[in-house]
Design an enzyme around this catalytic site. Structure first.
Site, PDB file in Angstrom:
ATOM      1  N   LYS A  34     -33.853 -16.999 -13.507  1.00 38.70           N
ATOM      2  CA  LYS A  34     -33.344 -15.857 -13.853  1.00 38.70           C
ATOM      3  C   LYS A  34     -31.855 -15.636 -14.276  1.00 38.70           C
ATOM      4  CE  LYS A  34     -33.050 -11.046 -11.592  1.00 38.70           C
ATOM      5  NZ  LYS A  34     -34.454 -10.664 -11.550  1.00 38.70           N
ATOM      6  N   ARG A  79     -29.457 -10.444  -6.518  1.00 37.01           N
ATOM      7  CA  ARG A  79     -30.989 -10.788  -6.530  1.00 37.01           C
ATOM      8  C   ARG A  79     -30.885 -12.286  -6.484  1.00 37.01           C
ATOM      9  NH1 ARG A  79     -31.608  -6.391 -10.234  1.00 37.01           N
ATOM     10  NH2 ARG A  79     -33.266  -5.258  -9.735  1.00 37.01           N
ATOM     11  N   GLY A 100     -40.779 -11.993  -5.527  1.00 38.08           N
ATOM     12  CA  GLY A 100     -40.892 -11.261  -4.155  1.00 38.08           C
ATOM     13  C   GLY A 100     -40.578 -11.949  -2.811  1.00 38.08           C
ATOM     14  N   MET A 124     -37.884 -13.656  -1.669  1.00 41.69           N
ATOM     15  CA  MET A 124     -36.490 -13.607  -1.282  1.00 41.69           C
ATOM     16  C   MET A 124     -35.937 -12.050  -1.284  1.00 41.69           C
ATOM     17  SD  MET A 124     -34.876 -17.184  -2.352  1.00 41.69           S
ATOM     18  CE  MET A 124     -35.764 -17.236  -4.164  1.00 41.69           C
ATOM     19  N   ARG A 126     -38.416 -14.251 -18.300  1.00 36.34           N
ATOM     20  CA  ARG A 126     -39.079 -15.586 -17.600  1.00 36.34           C
ATOM     21  C   ARG A 126     -40.210 -15.679 -18.462  1.00 36.34           C
ATOM     22  NH1 ARG A 126     -40.088 -13.506 -11.602  1.00 36.34           N
ATOM     23  NH2 ARG A 126     -41.745 -11.994 -11.916  1.00 36.34           N
ATOM     24  N   HIS A 172     -48.204  -7.156  -6.903  1.00 31.43           N
ATOM     25  CA  HIS A 172     -47.990  -8.190  -6.301  1.00 31.43           C
ATOM     26  C   HIS A 172     -49.605  -8.984  -6.128  1.00 31.43           C
ATOM     27  CE1 HIS A 172     -47.866 -10.830  -2.479  1.00 31.43           C
ATOM     28  NE2 HIS A 172     -46.939 -11.284  -3.185  1.00 31.43           N
ATOM     29  N   ARG A 186     -72.713 -42.470  -3.906  1.00 32.96           N
ATOM     30  CA  ARG A 186     -73.008 -42.252  -2.690  1.00 32.96           C
ATOM     31  C   ARG A 186     -74.680 -42.365  -2.496  1.00 32.96           C
ATOM     32  NH1 ARG A 186     -69.633 -37.864  -2.918  1.00 32.96           N
ATOM     33  NH2 ARG A 186     -67.422 -38.399  -2.488  1.00 32.96           N
ATOM     34  N   ARG A 207     -71.768 -47.370  -4.216  1.00 33.64           N
ATOM     35  CA  ARG A 207     -71.485 -48.111  -3.056  1.00 33.64           C
ATOM     36  C   ARG A 207     -72.558 -48.380  -2.190  1.00 33.64           C
ATOM     37  NH1 ARG A 207     -67.740 -43.850   0.422  1.00 33.64           N
ATOM     38  NH2 ARG A 207     -69.837 -42.992   0.724  1.00 33.64           N
ATOM     39  N   GLU A 256     -59.951 -49.224   1.282  1.00 32.12           N
ATOM     40  CA  GLU A 256     -59.707 -47.886   2.051  1.00 32.12           C
ATOM     41  C   GLU A 256     -59.245 -48.272   3.387  1.00 32.12           C
ATOM     42  OE1 GLU A 256     -63.605 -46.160   2.508  1.00 32.12           O
ATOM     43  OE2 GLU A 256     -64.798 -48.114   2.255  1.00 32.12           O
ATOM     44  N   SER A 294     -61.421 -49.777  -6.086  1.00 31.88           N
ATOM     45  CA  SER A 294     -61.567 -48.447  -6.183  1.00 31.88           C
ATOM     46  C   SER A 294     -60.937 -47.775  -4.684  1.00 31.88           C
ATOM     47  CB  SER A 294     -62.971 -47.783  -6.425  1.00 31.88           C
ATOM     48  OG  SER A 294     -62.782 -46.323  -6.550  1.00 31.88           O
ATOM     49  N   GLY A 351     -60.459 -45.779  -1.856  1.00 34.62           N
ATOM     50  CA  GLY A 351     -61.059 -44.579  -1.097  1.00 34.62           C
ATOM     51  C   GLY A 351     -59.992 -44.010  -0.411  1.00 34.62           C
ATOM     52  N   THR A 352     -59.254 -43.140  -0.785  1.00 29.25           N
ATOM     53  CA  THR A 352     -57.967 -42.581  -0.334  1.00 29.25           C
ATOM     54  C   THR A 352     -58.366 -41.562   0.774  1.00 29.25           C
ATOM     55  OG1 THR A 352     -58.042 -41.219  -2.205  1.00 29.25           O
ATOM     56  CG2 THR A 352     -56.343 -42.841  -2.066  1.00 29.25           C
ATOM     57  N   ASN A 353     -59.659 -41.074   1.081  1.00 30.77           N
ATOM     58  CA  ASN A 353     -59.877 -40.347   2.055  1.00 30.77           C
ATOM     59  C   ASN A 353     -59.487 -41.280   3.354  1.00 30.77           C
ATOM     60  OD1 ASN A 353     -60.557 -38.382   0.085  1.00 30.77           O
ATOM     61  ND2 ASN A 353     -62.735 -38.693   0.602  1.00 30.77           N
ATOM     62  N   CYS A 382     -61.407 -42.929  -6.111  1.00 24.07           N
ATOM     63  CA  CYS A 382     -62.515 -42.358  -5.741  1.00 24.07           C
ATOM     64  C   CYS A 382     -62.515 -41.530  -4.573  1.00 24.07           C
ATOM     65  CB  CYS A 382     -63.582 -43.054  -5.878  1.00 24.07           C
ATOM     66  SG  CYS A 382     -63.794 -44.404  -4.323  1.00 24.07           S
ATOM     67  N   TYR A 430     -58.539 -46.033 -13.996  1.00 22.39           N
ATOM     68  CA  TYR A 430     -59.290 -44.538 -14.173  1.00 22.39           C
ATOM     69  C   TYR A 430     -59.243 -43.826 -12.811  1.00 22.39           C
ATOM     70  CZ  TYR A 430     -62.969 -46.975 -11.468  1.00 22.39           C
ATOM     71  OH  TYR A 430     -63.757 -47.687 -10.559  1.00 22.39           O
TER      72      TYR A 430
END
Lengths: 902, 902
Positions: free
Chosen positions: B27, B97, B106, B108, B360, B478, B586, B645, B772, B791, B793-795, B858, B878
């Site tokens: 702002k 402000r 909105g 703050m 803005r 809003h 899968r 897999r 993983e 690959s 397996g981030t889960n 993946c 990838y």
């Protein structure tokens, strides 16, 4: 190739020496050394371990040129022995034995009498004038060779050995013989011919009649046996790397079975069971070496010191041939002075002449190892540091383990007596096979393995059994040797037992008593007595030599040793074992143990509270129990640091599961049983190990943390008022970064201030965290800004790092170790890859965040000697382990300091 | 201190400029820029964000000397405005402000009319000749100040605002007034006095009558509101770092409510909902800025382009004051040319004079963002690269999401109409509060949040709701702003609804229809229509501008994008979204989905087999199903790589649980139901996530792996024979090191050889592994020697690294994010600490083991823009994500390449 694969020994000279064990194996290096000392050793050749490695690297082919080197070396052997290999007139016979860097008794294959063939038989008969002996040797060679070289080494496993054994039994039955002794020379000759025909029939090829072919086959077979199933399994247990390889010792045969002036025996320069300085051993007249250790005949005592109930009627070597005995005894004393250690020797007397066949540092019980280390130190044979390294940390276990209570034992029902082969006492359920021992143990049973005799195939079962009982065998039988190495309770040669392994029963002869699978017995391995039922065991009384030894150990130790404890009793026991504090106190115990009904019930009210008010009420009710528990522990460890871990397990572990408990709780909370059931279900987690536990509970329910902290500070303040010196430490579990510590610290500071004010004391304490989640290791620097100490919770850290649930991994983990996917069970020993790297990283980063950060470990691995060494190398301040492992950790820490010393 | 904290603007000049957003906030920087452009902006001062950081570092004290700098700056403001702050004759009033780097609409606090006090009231009344306006402003100041400065900023939370609101309501009731408009000047004066007394009573201190005290208090309060609950919560969602801090803009007040020649309004330089190039906005005559966005009055249209059903009866600014409108329109066009982006502006007209209060970069829907980017590119306002960066990857979501099927919609029962504030369609259950929205969603319900209007307190509920429906508010209310920012389906100003939030019902006025909590509705946010019941939704038809945009995106993208799939249908959908292959297929799906009974039954036979023979029989039976599934997928992705897999979940997930299924299986296996139950129990695991799964199953039951591999190779061979180009890749899950890969490879090689021989083809394939388990990252070098690709397996990797079970973490994870223990949910975005470090390490080590190693991801995070950027920075080849996220990942990858470009 310029590599030298073959080293000769004999003629009071040798190409190798004692410190060339890596290349020549223990046996080969020691044979060379004995030759250099001028001792009477049959000449031979050692083919190096490097050759074994090359053999495996080369797709199981002997390196080119090796056999040329062997035949060249054989000329030296022939010259020294004055005989010629394959010669018709004066034929030399050879043995081929394995010999790796570390001792692996009986785990690899041996071939004896190599060189007997149609060409050499007449000459040797003529020379010995003993056709029975020669044909006996011949049929033994055929049996052994067909089994080891033709069947096993080729990976055929056609079971030729069993078929030949059966033939021998049938032959004796047909002839009406009761023992081998009745077999005549002609019988032996006939058998040899029958055996050769059978070999041809089963294996499809002839038993080789060419001595050169025989020797080459034997060498290959010994190399091959390095990767045999039992050798691999033994290496796993003993932590011997697969890539060491074995040497092959081909040595001129001498015969202890060449008649009445021949004999064979084994001995120890000190008593390997208790450590006394006596020449200890057994021998058999007119026998081959294998007969002594096989445990089939009861061997004679070497001397008066070696007489016992079983053998006292048999003449000792000392009595029978005092001169030979003296030569042997002198030789042993020279060897001990040379090696500065207790030695295990093998000898053969061939027609009145003594030959030393082997010497190596002997295995002993922990009790004996400790006594010998202290005695040799006092004899000035070794120095203090060496004494400290002479006892394996694991061996201390047996010095600490329970024994039978003598008063109770006096009135117990004795089932049988045998030889006291492994000390201490054991109670367990009887099983009759190694497989059953493994399986029953896996389900949590304590077992005693009962066998006629044991053989290398039984090692897995022996490992897991609490005790071993055999009906055959002497003090140097397989069972006794192995049990002693592990410090395991063991009785051998209990002849009154008729063990029928296939039927899973053992009869106590002449009593009508039948021991069935699953029956509970108690073994006293120190006495050699087996009793019916479970006797009460008691702690091994304090041994003054042990205390003295541990004092020396502590002189060299630099890393602290604490204990993990759940009760004040644990703490006191550990203190008596030298614990310098508590590294992990688990408050959970008070909800599990005896008399835990009251606190558990209140805890359940807290867990299943329906509102914050209900929860707070239960928490307030719980506080006195927690405080009492903490106070008792602080008293027990007065003046020593006590690390209290905040409540760790997921709450649903404590939730009531039985209808009765649910009803009771429903009444107390004024809700329906259905509500209780619903709340319990709400708490259920699919993977509780990674669920709502540890600090996560504290974040969600800060009141639980505050209650514990208040209990601890109030207990501390009250003790300070009483003039005590409590040293509390607060440990936050399951953290993943610094922010949880910061949030928790706000509560801790608040309560600390309140309690200090209330009691008018200034409570000193440390604030720290478990490091048990991989992410915590990465965030260690920022965590160390909040924490004054780290303690590695390697149980959980291993679970997360491997994705192995301890509760479930038993389905595949043994297979992972068997198949070599993992070198060791990572829950027992810190894996330097993975978990090890995380620890190293967390130490470095943590100390970056706080240079004087205290770092310890409180997982199971804290009492594992290899892991203690790892901790030392990573600069940990202390390890913490279960009470019984405290002395082990102390010794391991001292040995690490000596080994890597600064 | 030499730090400059205060920057002035006004008088067509400024100390700051547009690119000083970090220091001055968005702002403040834009106000300065507008001044530099010579636009009419009320003068003021910007206190820097650095001052805010120092304020917090300094224990919430304003830096020393700050107020001196402020008073010095005020002299400049006074000069420019020709008024004096606190002056009795010609008093200047100020606003305070917030203004942070990123927009936080909105979130703050703001204080207006600062400087009104007993000393200045008479002067300003005299000047404006409007006592009602002045006393109205005064009572507003008291209410706002008491709330924001005296109550909230002090952390007292006594609820003074509510009490003053209640007083106002009571006063109106007593007087019999219906609205504020009836309040007279005297009423306002009386209320102001009553308010001051109430403030003193509740807060214990007086409302300050000193303008200097007022201004300082207001500055502090704005800083304080940076850490207010709703601001913190918004920052979490929008990923705004806590340490940015906010600037404070104190600016001369101008009044849109000074009578009939005054007004206030907001606008966008293009339509933020659809992107059309029209000046789009709303205004209210005789009103303050807050009135427009609060949604209480329906605002007038700015121009003919902005007319709609709700406001078409109200005069536009263009119609009423064409000159002022032209000035405003010209200003906006200048601003857009200057900023080269769509702008969101606020203006006030005070007695016929236009003031720009704010400009803005505007928020828009994804549809609009894309259209504007393409249009501006075509207008040569921006270049291709800039166009690519103009659409947030997340925004693409809405272009891909379903819309109402027009045919079905035509006959659906319309409940109400409102403004089309957020595009797309949503079906869900009605809830009436943000809390309920959060809670219902947590239990897995899809919800529509129905409110009278929304306010910043509702953001959490708005975030989780599938759609939002309000009865009040315009297109800049809003609800509309927030929903648009998130590309969420939203209808505002549905005036026919009478929403009674406390009773959890909404009446459709004049119809007798009652919408209750839990009722299912369908919203069409593109049209602004709400329907009864769940209408069928359909995929958004392909948008040619979207296709064109994605073509440009792909010009700049360097990293591959694949999809995760469970069926051939998934694969085809993803291909239509631009997936360049399957990164994770899968096979499990075939046992879960429709028509899965047959394969599942066979799988169960395999799982519960009592012997190897039984198991092999079931495996053989299973193979055709697996092969068919794999073949269909290879056909769908012909010519593109497909990563299969190997079977991953723990077997007991598939075990029959119902009595009926158990009976059926018992019959098929010829065993008793009890046996089945026992075998199911044997399979049970306490922590299945860390149990017997993935490659561990393959090690224990190699036949399962072999079956899958044979099915894959045979499917491939058959397709090759048909002239297709299948590109199979085999991925081994849950590995902890290289040895599992080596063991598995032996089977794969064997089957490969067999199948190639059988079909006479040479099958090309890649062999790789999921990464993983944390340990795998450490062992990456040796694993890469066995694997051609990794690959992530981030889960699972996240589960293990954090010790968070995804199934259970919802109990504490939201709290962890709320309390700032975690910046974000690590299952959604890769945490650069912990999991991120593991990935970086694994990439480095893996490429050491195999320089040309292919690396992908993946896990769910593969479609998260932040994580895609992380993957780019780590040199991944990838990312692979669910079909709907493929375009998002493509865009994120292109943006990463542009941002960090090589």
């Amino acid at each position: 190739m310029s590599k030298k694969y073959v080293y000769s020994f004999g003629a009071k000279n040798a190409e190798g020496k004692a410190d060339m064990k890596e290349l020549l194996g223990g046996k080969g290096a020691n044979l060379a050394e004995m030759c250099l000392m001028g001792l009477p050793v049959p000449a031979g050749l050692t083919i190096t371990t490097e050759c074994c490695t090359d053999y495996y690297a080369n797709d199981c082919q002997l390196p080119k040129g090796l056999m040329d080197e062997v035949w060249k070396g054989m000329e030296f052997v022939e010259k020294d022995m004055g005989m010629k290999y394959g010669d018709a007139e004066n034929p030399l016979l050879m043995s081929a034995r394995s010999g790796s860097r570390g001792s692996m008794p009986g785990m690899m294959d041996t071939v004896l009498n190599i060189g007997l063939c149609s060409a050499t038989l007449p000459g040797i008969i003529k020379k010995t004038d003993n056709p029975r002996f020669v044909y006996d040797s011949y049929r033994r060679l055929i049996m052994m060779y067909a089994d080891v070289v033709m069947d096993k080494a080729e990976g055929l496993d056609k079971g030729i050995r069993r078929q030949l054994d059966d033939m021998l039994e049938h032959y004796k039955e047909e002839k009406g013989y009761e023992g081998d002794i009745e077999l005549t020379a002609d019988d032996m000759k006939t058998l040899a011919e029958k055996f050769k025909a059978k070999v041809k029939e089963v294996m499809g090829t002839d038993f080789p009649d060419d001595p050169k072919v025989q020797l080459e086959g034997a060498i290959k077979a010994v190399f091959k046996s390095w990767n045999g199933k039992k050798a691999v399994s033994y290496r796993r247990i003993e932590n011997i790397p697969d890539d060491w390889g074995t040497a092959v010792n081909i040595q001129a045969m001498v015969f202890g079975n060449m008649g009445d002036t021949s004999a064979t025996g084994v001995g120890f320069t000190r008593d390997p069971a208790v450590g006394t300085k006596v020449f200890y051993g057994e021998w058999l007249p007119n026998a081959q070496g294998e007969d002594v250790v096989a445990g089939i005949r009861t061997p004679n005592p070497l001397n008066s010191d070696t007489k016992n109930e079983q053998n006292k009627h048999l003449p000792s070597l000392q009595e029978l041939w005092p001169n030979l005995y003296k030569e042997l005894d002198d030789t042993c004393m020279r060897l001990e002075t040379e090696y500065k250690d207790m030695l295990d020797i093998e000898f053969t007397i061939q027609e009145g002449k003594l030959y030393m066949l082997q010497c190596r540092v002997g295995k002993s019980t922990g009790t004996a190892a400790l006594k010998m280390a202290m005695d040799m130190m006092n004899e000035k044979l070794i120095d203090e540091k060496t004494a400290v390294t002479r006892v394996k940390p694991e061996q201390l276990d047996e010095l600490l383990h329970p024994i039978c209570d003598p008063k109770i034992e006096a009135t117990a029902k004795l089932l049988c007596k045998g030889l006291p082969a492994g000390p201490g006492a054991a109670v367990g359920k009887v099983v009759f096979s190694s497989e059953d021992a493994v399986e029953w143990t896996r389900r949590g049973e304590k077992v005693l393995l009962v066998r006629k005799e044991t053989n290398p195939e039984d090692v897995d079962g022996m490992r897991v059994a609490d005790g071993i009982l055999t009906s055959l065998g002497g003090m140097t039988s397989h069972a006794a040797l192995v049990a002693r190495g592990w410090g395991k309770c063991c009785i051998v040669g209990a002849g009154v037992l008729d063990v029928q392994e296939d039927k899973k029963v053992a009869y106590v002869k002449g009593t009508g008593i039948v021991i069935k699978e699953g029956d509970i017995l108690t073994l006293n391995g120190t006495k050699g007595h087996a009793y019916e039922g479970a006797l009460k065991l008691m702690e091994s009384s304090e041994n003054p030599q042990f205390q003295e030894f541990m004092k020396i150990v502590d002189k060299y130790r630099t890393m602290g040793v604490r204990t993990n404890a759940e009760t004040a009793e644990d703490a006191l026991l550990a203190k008596s074992f030298g614990a310098e504090g508590i590294g992990l106190f688990r408050t959970e115990h008070m909800f599990y143990g005896k008399g835990a009904e009251a606190p558990l019930f209140v805890l359940r009210k807290m867990i299943l509270a329906g509102s914050d008010e209900e929860r707070q009420k239960a928490i307030d009710e719980l506080e006195p129990f927690v405080k009492k528990d903490m106070k008792e522990t602080l008293i027990a460890m007065d003046g020593l640091p006590v690390t209290f871990r905040l409540l760790d397990p997921p709450l649903h572990e404590f939730a009531p599961q039985t209808a009765e408990n649910q009803k009771q709780l429903a009444d107390a909370l004024g809700i329906t049983v259905e509500d209780v059931v619903n709340r319990v279900q709400d708490l259920h987690e699919i993977n509780p190990m990674m669920g709502h536990r540890g600090v996560r509970l504290g974040i969600t329910y800060p009141a639980i943390t505050e209650m514990q902290v208040r209990a601890l500070f109030e207990a501390t303040a009250e003790l300070m008022k009483d003039g005590k010196s409590p040293k509390p430490e607060i440990m936050v579990p399951v953290t993943i970064g610094g922010r949880e510590l910061r949030i928790t610290k706000v509560s801790v500071d608040k309560i600390h201030e309140e309690v200090c004010k209330k009691f008018g004391v200034k409570i000193e304490y440390l604030y720290g965290t478990m490091i048990e989640i991989p992410r915590a290791c990465f965030l260690a620097e920022s965590m160390a800004k909040e924490a004054e100490f780290f303690s590695f919770g390697t149980n959980d850290l291993t679970q997360m790092t491997y994705g192995f649930s301890r509760d479930d991994a038993s389905v595949f983990l043994p297979e992972y170790v068997d198949k070599g996917i993992l070198d060791k069970d990572p829950f027992q020993t810190i894996d330097p890859k993975g978990v090890g790297e995380l620890i190293t990283m967390a130490c470095e980063r943590g100390r970056k965040g706080r240079p004087n950060l205290k770092v310890g470990i409180c997982g199971e691995q804290g009492g594992d000697p290899k892991s203690v060494e790892f901790c030392y190398l990573n600069g940990l301040n202390y390890v913490s382990c279960s009470p019984y492992r405290v002395p082990i950790a102390r010794l391991a820490a001292a040995q690490a300091a000596i080994k890597h010393g600064k």
